[in-house]
Motif scaffolding. Structure first.
Motif, PDB file in Angstrom:
ATOM      1  N   MET A   1       0.812  -1.157   0.524  1.00 24.59           N
ATOM      2  CA  MET A   1      -0.082   0.108  -0.250  1.00 24.59           C
ATOM      3  C   MET A   1       0.750   1.246  -0.355  1.00 24.59           C
ATOM      4  SD  MET A   1      -3.298   1.340   2.360  1.00 24.59           S
ATOM      5  CE  MET A   1      -3.967  -0.541   1.545  1.00 24.59           C
ATOM      6  N   PHE A   2       0.435   2.205  -0.606  1.00 26.47           N
ATOM      7  CA  PHE A   2       0.679   3.436  -1.053  1.00 26.47           C
ATOM      8  C   PHE A   2       2.675   3.621  -1.311  1.00 26.47           C
ATOM      9  CE2 PHE A   2      -0.618   3.758   3.735  1.00 26.47           C
ATOM     10  CZ  PHE A   2      -1.875   4.642   2.931  1.00 26.47           C
ATOM     11  N   SER A   3       2.511   2.029  -2.517  1.00 23.67           N
ATOM     12  CA  SER A   3       3.613   2.437  -3.510  1.00 23.67           C
ATOM     13  C   SER A   3       3.729   3.341  -4.208  1.00 23.67           C
ATOM     14  CB  SER A   3       3.744   1.100  -4.042  1.00 23.67           C
ATOM     15  OG  SER A   3       2.305   0.869  -4.508  1.00 23.67           O
ATOM     16  N   ASN A   4       3.070   3.983  -4.148  1.00 22.78           N
ATOM     17  CA  ASN A   4       2.602   4.895  -5.658  1.00 22.78           C
ATOM     18  C   ASN A   4       3.096   6.163  -5.497  1.00 22.78           C
ATOM     19  OD1 ASN A   4       2.101   5.727  -8.557  1.00 22.78           O
ATOM     20  ND2 ASN A   4       0.781   6.915  -7.914  1.00 22.78           N
ATOM     21  N   LEU A   5       3.003   6.202  -4.388  1.00 23.26           N
ATOM     22  CA  LEU A   5       3.302   7.453  -3.276  1.00 23.26           C
ATOM     23  C   LEU A   5       4.904   8.706  -3.220  1.00 23.26           C
ATOM     24  CD1 LEU A   5       2.005  10.170  -1.015  1.00 23.26           C
ATOM     25  CD2 LEU A   5       3.392   8.403   0.542  1.00 23.26           C
ATOM     26  N   PHE A   6       5.646   7.727  -3.535  1.00 23.61           N
ATOM     27  CA  PHE A   6       7.271   8.019  -3.571  1.00 23.61           C
ATOM     28  C   PHE A   6       7.415   8.545  -5.374  1.00 23.61           C
ATOM     29  CE2 PHE A   6       6.608   6.040   0.300  1.00 23.61           C
ATOM     30  CZ  PHE A   6       6.649   6.955   1.262  1.00 23.61           C
ATOM     31  N   GLU A   7       6.588   8.103  -6.231  1.00 24.01           N
ATOM     32  CA  GLU A   7       7.041   8.327  -7.785  1.00 24.01           C
ATOM     33  C   GLU A   7       7.290   9.021  -8.433  1.00 24.01           C
ATOM     34  OE1 GLU A   7       4.568   5.621  -9.997  1.00 24.01           O
ATOM     35  OE2 GLU A   7       4.914   3.509  -8.958  1.00 24.01           O
ATOM     36  N   GLU A   8       8.068   9.547  -8.716  1.00 22.08           N
ATOM     37  CA  GLU A   8       8.164  10.794  -9.412  1.00 22.08           C
ATOM     38  C   GLU A   8       6.413  11.115  -9.853  1.00 22.08           C
ATOM     39  OE1 GLU A   8      11.387  11.743 -11.250  1.00 22.08           O
ATOM     40  OE2 GLU A   8      13.285  11.919  -9.500  1.00 22.08           O
ATOM     41  N   ARG A   9       5.860  10.611 -11.026  1.00 20.87           N
ATOM     42  CA  ARG A   9       4.632  10.364 -11.722  1.00 20.87           C
ATOM     43  C   ARG A   9       3.656   9.686 -11.186  1.00 20.87           C
ATOM     44  NH1 ARG A   9       5.922  10.634 -18.045  1.00 20.87           N
ATOM     45  NH2 ARG A   9       3.575  11.687 -17.686  1.00 20.87           N
ATOM     46  N   ILE A  10       2.595  10.673 -11.604  1.00 24.19           N
ATOM     47  CA  ILE A  10       1.395   9.513 -10.986  1.00 24.19           C
ATOM     48  C   ILE A  10       0.702   9.466 -12.185  1.00 24.19           C
ATOM     49  CG2 ILE A  10      -1.055   9.959  -9.375  1.00 24.19           C
ATOM     50  CD1 ILE A  10       0.852  11.730  -8.089  1.00 24.19           C
ATOM     51  N   PRO A  11       0.060   7.742 -12.804  1.00 25.89           N
ATOM     52  CA  PRO A  11      -0.101   8.001 -13.815  1.00 25.89           C
ATOM     53  C   PRO A  11      -1.631   8.381 -14.032  1.00 25.89           C
ATOM     54  CG  PRO A  11       0.506   6.256 -13.045  1.00 25.89           C
ATOM     55  CD  PRO A  11       0.838   7.366 -12.254  1.00 25.89           C
ATOM     56  N   ALA A  12      -2.035   8.663 -14.886  1.00 27.25           N
ATOM     57  CA  ALA A  12      -4.079   9.213 -15.117  1.00 27.25           C
ATOM     58  C   ALA A  12      -4.309   7.866 -14.667  1.00 27.25           C
ATOM     59  CB  ALA A  12      -4.370   9.515 -16.237  1.00 27.25           C
ATOM     60  N   ASN A  13      -5.746   7.828 -13.923  1.00 30.99           N
ATOM     61  CA  ASN A  13      -6.631   7.237 -13.714  1.00 30.99           C
ATOM     62  C   ASN A  13      -5.880   6.718 -13.086  1.00 30.99           C
ATOM     63  OD1 ASN A  13      -8.647   8.231 -15.541  1.00 30.99           O
ATOM     64  ND2 ASN A  13      -7.732   7.449 -17.218  1.00 30.99           N
ATOM     65  N   LEU A  83      -0.669  11.384   4.728  1.00 31.86           N
ATOM     66  CA  LEU A  83      -1.618  12.696   4.088  1.00 31.86           C
ATOM     67  C   LEU A  83      -0.331  13.943   4.334  1.00 31.86           C
ATOM     68  CD1 LEU A  83      -3.705  14.075   3.358  1.00 31.86           C
ATOM     69  CD2 LEU A  83      -4.738  15.107   6.126  1.00 31.86           C
ATOM     70  N   ASP A  84       1.018  13.881   5.582  1.00 30.24           N
ATOM     71  CA  ASP A  84       1.400  14.329   5.456  1.00 30.24           C
ATOM     72  C   ASP A  84       2.540  14.796   4.067  1.00 30.24           C
ATOM     73  OD1 ASP A  84       2.526  11.930   6.450  1.00 30.24           O
ATOM     74  OD2 ASP A  84       3.589  13.335   7.675  1.00 30.24           O
ATOM     75  N   ARG A  85       2.606  13.364   3.552  1.00 29.47           N
ATOM     76  CA  ARG A  85       3.734  13.033   2.378  1.00 29.47           C
ATOM     77  C   ARG A  85       2.553  13.708   1.076  1.00 29.47           C
ATOM     78  NH1 ARG A  85       7.821   9.535   3.387  1.00 29.47           N
ATOM     79  NH2 ARG A  85       8.269   9.575   4.987  1.00 29.47           N
ATOM     80  N   LEU A  86       1.273  13.477   1.040  1.00 26.25           N
ATOM     81  CA  LEU A  86       0.561  14.041   0.052  1.00 26.25           C
ATOM     82  C   LEU A  86       0.744  15.668   0.076  1.00 26.25           C
ATOM     83  CD1 LEU A  86      -2.337  11.768   0.062  1.00 26.25           C
ATOM     84  CD2 LEU A  86      -0.978  12.092  -1.760  1.00 26.25           C
ATOM     85  N   LYS A  91       2.246  19.976  -2.547  1.00 24.90           N
ATOM     86  CA  LYS A  91       2.964  21.786  -1.742  1.00 24.90           C
ATOM     87  C   LYS A  91       4.542  22.284  -2.510  1.00 24.90           C
ATOM     88  CE  LYS A  91       3.019  23.718   2.420  1.00 24.90           C
ATOM     89  NZ  LYS A  91       2.494  23.403   3.203  1.00 24.90           N
ATOM     90  N   HIS A  92       5.651  21.250  -1.690  1.00 20.24           N
ATOM     91  CA  HIS A  92       6.727  21.634  -2.243  1.00 20.24           C
ATOM     92  C   HIS A  92       7.682  20.992  -3.820  1.00 20.24           C
ATOM     93  CE1 HIS A  92       6.775  23.420   1.699  1.00 20.24           C
ATOM     94  NE2 HIS A  92       5.438  22.174   3.047  1.00 20.24           N
ATOM     95  N   GLN A  93       6.180  20.016  -3.745  1.00 20.10           N
ATOM     96  CA  GLN A  93       7.356  19.185  -5.494  1.00 20.10           C
ATOM     97  C   GLN A  93       6.434  19.476  -6.228  1.00 20.10           C
ATOM     98  OE1 GLN A  93       7.661  14.922  -4.323  1.00 20.10           O
ATOM     99  NE2 GLN A  93       8.761  15.783  -2.088  1.00 20.10           N
ATOM    100  N   GLY A  94       5.572  20.195  -6.709  1.00 15.38           N
ATOM    101  CA  GLY A  94       4.174  20.899  -7.610  1.00 15.38           C
ATOM    102  C   GLY A  94       3.585  19.789  -7.791  1.00 15.38           C
ATOM    103  N   ARG A  95       3.743  18.282  -7.391  1.00 12.52           N
ATOM    104  CA  ARG A  95       2.803  17.169  -7.493  1.00 12.52           C
ATOM    105  C   ARG A  95       1.103  18.156  -8.259  1.00 12.52           C
ATOM    106  NH1 ARG A  95       5.707  12.004  -5.096  1.00 12.52           N
ATOM    107  NH2 ARG A  95       4.415  11.177  -6.482  1.00 12.52           N
ATOM    108  N   LEU A  96       1.121  18.763  -9.248  1.00 10.62           N
ATOM    109  CA  LEU A  96       0.248  19.001  -9.383  1.00 10.62           C
ATOM    110  C   LEU A  96      -1.412  17.598  -8.813  1.00 10.62           C
ATOM    111  CD1 LEU A  96      -0.057  21.872 -11.018  1.00 10.62           C
ATOM    112  CD2 LEU A  96      -0.345  21.837  -9.091  1.00 10.62           C
ATOM    113  N   PRO A  97      -1.204  16.746  -9.423  1.00 14.10           N
ATOM    114  CA  PRO A  97      -2.577  15.858  -9.030  1.00 14.10           C
ATOM    115  C   PRO A  97      -2.477  15.196  -8.012  1.00 14.10           C
ATOM    116  CG  PRO A  97      -0.900  15.280 -11.358  1.00 14.10           C
ATOM    117  CD  PRO A  97       0.073  15.983 -10.744  1.00 14.10           C
TER     118      PRO A  97
END
Length: 234
Positions: A1-13, A83-86, A91-97
């Motif tokens: 769980m939460f494996s995608n949290l640390f990826e630089e790109r978040i895939p759509a959908n 939630l803090d990582r999200l 806010k600090h990495q500009g990951r708008l998705p």
């Protein structure tokens, strides 16, 4: 769980936390885990800290010594993992998705103060907005204003830049934020719900509330997406 949290790109959908295929920003599994880890429950003090045993309107020990300038604080989530990582990724990495997930969490509850005339974001200084490319409190307040059907009115201006607040204690923050905000004359007679993403010590919201009251606001209350709990200040 939460494996995608640390990826630089978040895939759509995909769920922004676990990468499961998902039309919403958060899958049902991660939403449940967030609720288990981060949801606040029970009574809150005016400063929005959990306060077991307090009756409505009562203050915690710290606020009895120095009450906040605002009349009430509302918050549904604790600023802790994940939630803090999200929030930091947004806010600090500009990951708008990630914004879709935060908006989902923010708009999950009804307007906590139905008498509010308007929502006002706690503004970032223009230099910080320029570096980040956006103002996270402003965007969050805009989503809430649409959901709660209240006007969004930017009544506050940053009079000067302040050093980054992260890592400093409450006393330092209070000194650095003195006279940092200016409220517009349109504040007079208004019931203002002041919106921010995270309450840490509350120093910024205290300073902004003071400016609004000086400009004639009738009442100021605050809402934040997340609250840093005692002993875990950033």
């Amino acid at each position: 769980m939460f494996s995608n949290l640390f990826e630089e790109r978040i895939p759509a959908n995909r769920c922004v936390l676990c990468a499961r295929p998902e039309t919403d920003a958060l899958c049902v599994h991660c939403r449940r885990e967030l609720e288990r880890c981060c949801a606040l429950s029970g009574p809150l003090c005016r400063c929005a800290l959990p306060a077991p045993g307090l009756e409505p309107g009562e203050l915690c020990g710290r606020c009895l010594r120095q009450p906040p300038g605002f009349r009430a604080g509302y918050c549904d989530w604790a600023y802790r993992f994940p939630l803090d990582r999200l929030i930091n990724a947004y806010k600090h990495q500009g990951r708008l998705p990630v914004e879709r997930a935060l908006e989902t969490l923010a708009t999950g509850a009804p307007l906590p103060w139905p008498e509010a005339d308007l929502l006002c974001p706690l503004p970032a200084h223009w230099r910080r907005r320029w570096v980040r490319g956006f103002d996270q409190a402003e965007r969050l307040a805009a989503a809430l204003a649409r959901h709660w059907r209240r006007p969004l009115v930017p009544l506050l201006r940053r009079r000067r830049a302040t050093p980054p607040q992260q890592g400093h204690g409450r006393a330092w923050r209070v000194r650095s934020l003195r006279h940092a905000f200016q409220a517009l004359p349109a504040s007079r007679g208004r019931r203002v719900l002041l919106v921010d993403d995270v309450i840490t010590t509350g120093a910024s919201l205290r300073a902004a509330s003071h400016a609004l009251y000086e400009a004639g606001a009738e009442e100021v209350r605050v809402w934040a997406l997340a609250r840093t709990l005692e002993g875990s200040h950033r």
